[in-house]
Design a protein around this motif. Structure first.
Motif, short mmCIF file in Angstrom:
data_model
loop_
_atom_site.label_atom_id
_atom_site.label_comp_id
_atom_site.label_asym_id
_atom_site.label_seq_id
_atom_site.Cartn_x
_atom_site.Cartn_y
_atom_site.Cartn_z
N LEU B 148 82.82 58.24 11.16
CA LEU B 148 82.14 56.96 11.07
C LEU B 148 81.06 56.83 12.14
O LEU B 148 81.29 57.17 13.30
CB LEU B 148 83.15 55.83 11.28
N ILE B 149 79.91 56.31 11.75
CA ILE B 149 78.89 55.88 12.72
C ILE B 149 78.90 54.35 12.74
O ILE B 149 78.76 53.72 11.69
CB ILE B 149 77.50 56.41 12.33
N LEU B 150 79.06 53.79 13.91
CA LEU B 150 79.11 52.33 14.06
C LEU B 150 77.90 51.88 14.87
O LEU B 150 77.84 52.10 16.08
CB LEU B 150 80.41 51.92 14.78
N GLY B 151 76.93 51.28 14.21
CA GLY B 151 75.73 50.78 14.88
C GLY B 151 75.79 49.27 15.05
O GLY B 151 76.73 48.62 14.61
N GLU B 152 74.76 48.73 15.68
CA GLU B 152 74.77 47.28 15.91
C GLU B 152 73.38 46.68 15.77
O GLU B 152 72.38 47.36 15.94
CB GLU B 152 75.35 46.95 17.28
N SER B 153 73.37 45.41 15.46
CA SER B 153 72.14 44.63 15.55
C SER B 153 72.51 43.28 16.14
O SER B 153 73.11 42.44 15.48
CB SER B 153 71.50 44.45 14.17
N THR B 154 72.19 43.11 17.41
CA THR B 154 72.53 41.90 18.16
C THR B 154 71.38 41.58 19.11
O THR B 154 71.33 42.09 20.24
CB THR B 154 73.82 42.11 19.00
N PRO B 155 70.42 40.77 18.68
CA PRO B 155 69.28 40.46 19.56
C PRO B 155 69.75 39.85 20.88
O PRO B 155 70.68 39.05 20.88
CB PRO B 155 68.49 39.44 18.73
N SER B 156 69.09 40.23 21.93
CA SER B 156 69.43 39.90 23.33
C SER B 156 70.74 40.52 23.75
O SER B 156 71.33 40.14 24.77
CB SER B 156 69.44 38.38 23.60
N GLY B 157 71.19 41.51 23.00
CA GLY B 157 72.47 42.15 23.27
C GLY B 157 72.51 42.95 24.55
O GLY B 157 73.59 43.16 25.10
N THR B 158 71.36 43.42 25.04
CA THR B 158 71.41 44.13 26.32
C THR B 158 71.67 43.15 27.46
O THR B 158 72.32 43.49 28.45
CB THR B 158 70.11 44.91 26.59
N THR B 159 71.18 41.91 27.31
CA THR B 159 71.46 40.90 28.34
C THR B 159 72.94 40.53 28.33
O THR B 159 73.58 40.47 29.39
CB THR B 159 70.59 39.64 28.10
N THR B 160 73.50 40.28 27.16
CA THR B 160 74.93 39.93 27.12
C THR B 160 75.78 41.13 27.50
O THR B 160 76.88 40.96 28.06
CB THR B 160 75.33 39.38 25.73
N ALA B 161 75.29 42.35 27.24
CA ALA B 161 76.03 43.54 27.67
C ALA B 161 76.07 43.61 29.20
O ALA B 161 77.11 43.91 29.79
CB ALA B 161 75.39 44.80 27.10
N ALA B 162 74.93 43.31 29.84
CA ALA B 162 74.90 43.30 31.31
C ALA B 162 75.84 42.23 31.84
O ALA B 162 76.63 42.48 32.77
CB ALA B 162 73.46 43.04 31.79
#
Lengths: 350, 350
Positions: B148-162
């Protein structure tokens, strides 16, 4: 290579990406013993669901194994899926035109249609309602790519296609193909005779179809009348899809419509186009226009898996859009060899 | 070429066909002005739906145009779809992890999850419930291909990841990537500071995540803990997916689970792996194990369409599984040149 059915000259599909729709339906005709080999004996009505699951997921869920004939020839869905792997369709969606088993893990369009009854006792289809459902979907389907490939999975569909043509008054008794290499003429003829005894001249075309046809043919006839106003439709199949054109040609008079035949192509396999036990050219010659009609010249001569060569001998021949899919592959620069290798890779992986 | 993130040695994906799942979610963080360029200004929350529609259908339905950055760089979904066209994924399905707009013409898994709130006021996520939903789906997802390849689309997700990493106590403030070439540090820092002011040491990990994280990270962390017991999962993304691994590593202690890290690979683009404004290696080094982590060495140097070269300059970088998709293409013998040409063919056709 892609060739014209009528004169074997070079032919081609429209340019660009194609959406793929599978018109999947069950007619109880398929449960008459010996009439079809499109599936696992005793579980023939599962075949359309398995075909749908397979082309969408390269895996079946509703049964542990992929449909194959009793002689072991695997479903033509393999060809459709192999081409998709190498040059994907824009999308693959399923039309539920009367299934016992809902395909899993598929995008399904549900039209609230039940499987039709066996034609030897009368199919009992509300043909007018079904035809209008097809027309409505033809107006509404949202095209994703540049054109549409419409394939089918309807076990015993060549028998109901023959009954359909005969019921509508076309003299084409010997013209219809079969998934068998050696066509089971006795059971087939008995079924046709019984079906046709239920039809008479006083019936409307809709009544005749409701008695002797199947859901796929009637729905798709309505669909293509409307859809071809908006985009190019490739009818993917052999003599069944040729019968679908007969139905559309007959019914368009009832609904007072023109058919935009420039936006329509029938595409099949060489195994159907060159079949000595059927005559697709003769079926197509009954139309009020000369249709675009082509076949993909594909062969399993180079296959390592021996059972695949049965196709070249005339088993199975077509179905699940295989002929059009092969032509789509050729249109996108895939070679016969690449497609054979991909089919075998899929089979080795199963 | 596919390379190891840590030492640039040659690396590889598992053999065979991959299913593709897109974890699509909205955090209202994306509506803070200037925080992201992953989408059309004023319509950022539409981006995940458009990305989903596009990778499934090569067409968007919920808006007339494909998402691009204000500087005109088109969505990385183009790379994912181009690879699919040339070597299809077994299937493409969408996980609705909190969307405003339901993607059209897609197979969607609905978990009854709402978009999360902006982290500067508290995300207000029931993190434990969400994590368990992810675990449940990890037990139940029916694999079609080999992995399985699990990708994402979550705008501003790098900020919430930080924010997620910092809230969990990792000292990784400068390590997170951004879709911008020039990271908007001021608005980002303000958002992080506000989010972290809502978190304290007495909170459980779930409470911290419920305040400062996003739905995608929490759900996917639960998913991969369970799914990797059954099959190989490729987490497709850059620093966001690295943060997802941090979340899983932290929470597995709470749920007393081992992580089968042999069955897990992070895959991203060279633009993330070599990004000077972020440090994915440092994030990954915080894990309790050394993860499989790789990147696809792909470039738009040969592109005819100039805007694509912005990727090589560091715009956009990753998302919608682009890095893993490129690696999947390379694994299946596609060349950089073929993929560039297919991306351009898609763009010319739009």
């Amino acid at each position: 290579m892609i060739k014209n059915i009528f004169d074997d000259s070079l032919s081609s599909l429209p340019k660009g990406n194609a959406d793929f729709l599978l018109a999947a339906s069950v007619t109880r005709t398929c449960e008459l013993e010996g009439i079809t080999q499109a599936g696992i004996p005793g579980k023939i009505p599962l075949t359309p669901a398995l075909d749908a699951e397979f082309i969408v997921n390269q895996k079946v869920f509703s049964l542990g194994e992929l449909a194959e004939t009793p002689t072991g020839v695997p479903t033509p869905a393999l060809m459709t899926r192999a081409v998709h792997n190498l040059r994907s369709f824009t999308s693959i969606e399923i039309l539920d035109l009367g299934l016992d088993t809902k395909p899993q893990n598929c995008r399904i369009h549900d039209f609230e249609i039940s499987p039709s009854k066996a034609i030897n006792k009368g199919a009992d289809i509300n043909a007018q309602e079904l035809f209008y459902k097809g027309m409505k979907f033809g107006r509404e389907y949202e095209l994703k790519g540049n054109y549409l490939i419409l394939g089918e999975s309807t076990p015993s569909g060549t028998t109901t296609a023959a009954a359909t043509a005969l019921a509508l008054g076309y003299e084409l008794e010997e013209c219809f193909s079969s998934s068998f290499l050696n066509v089971p003429n006795k059971i087939r003829k008995k079924t046709l005779d019984e079906a046709l005894s239920l039809v008479n001249e006083k019936m409307s075309s809709f009544e005749k179809l409701g008695t002797a046809s199947d859901n796929m043919l009637i729905f798709c006839a309505g669909f293509l009348l409307e859809a071809t106003k908006r985009f190019h439709v490739v009818l993917a199949g052999g003599t069944q899809m040729a019968a679908c054109l007969l139905v559309a040609d007959k019914l368009r008079e009832d609904v007072l419509m023109r058919l935009n035949s420039d936006n329509l192509t029938l595409a099949t396999t060489a195994w159907v186009a060159k079949d000595k036990n059927s005559d697709i050219k003769k079926i197509l010659s009954q139309l009020s226009y000369t249709p675009n009609a082509l076949y993909a010249e594909f062969s399993f001569a180079s296959a390592e898996i021996p059972i695949l060569k049965k196709y070249d001998e005339g088993e199975a021949k077509e179905g699940v859009g295989a002929g059009a899919a092969l032509a789509y592959g050729f249109s996108n620069a895939l070679t016969n060899e690449q497609i054979v290798k991909e089919i075998e890779a899929i089979m080795y992986g199963m």
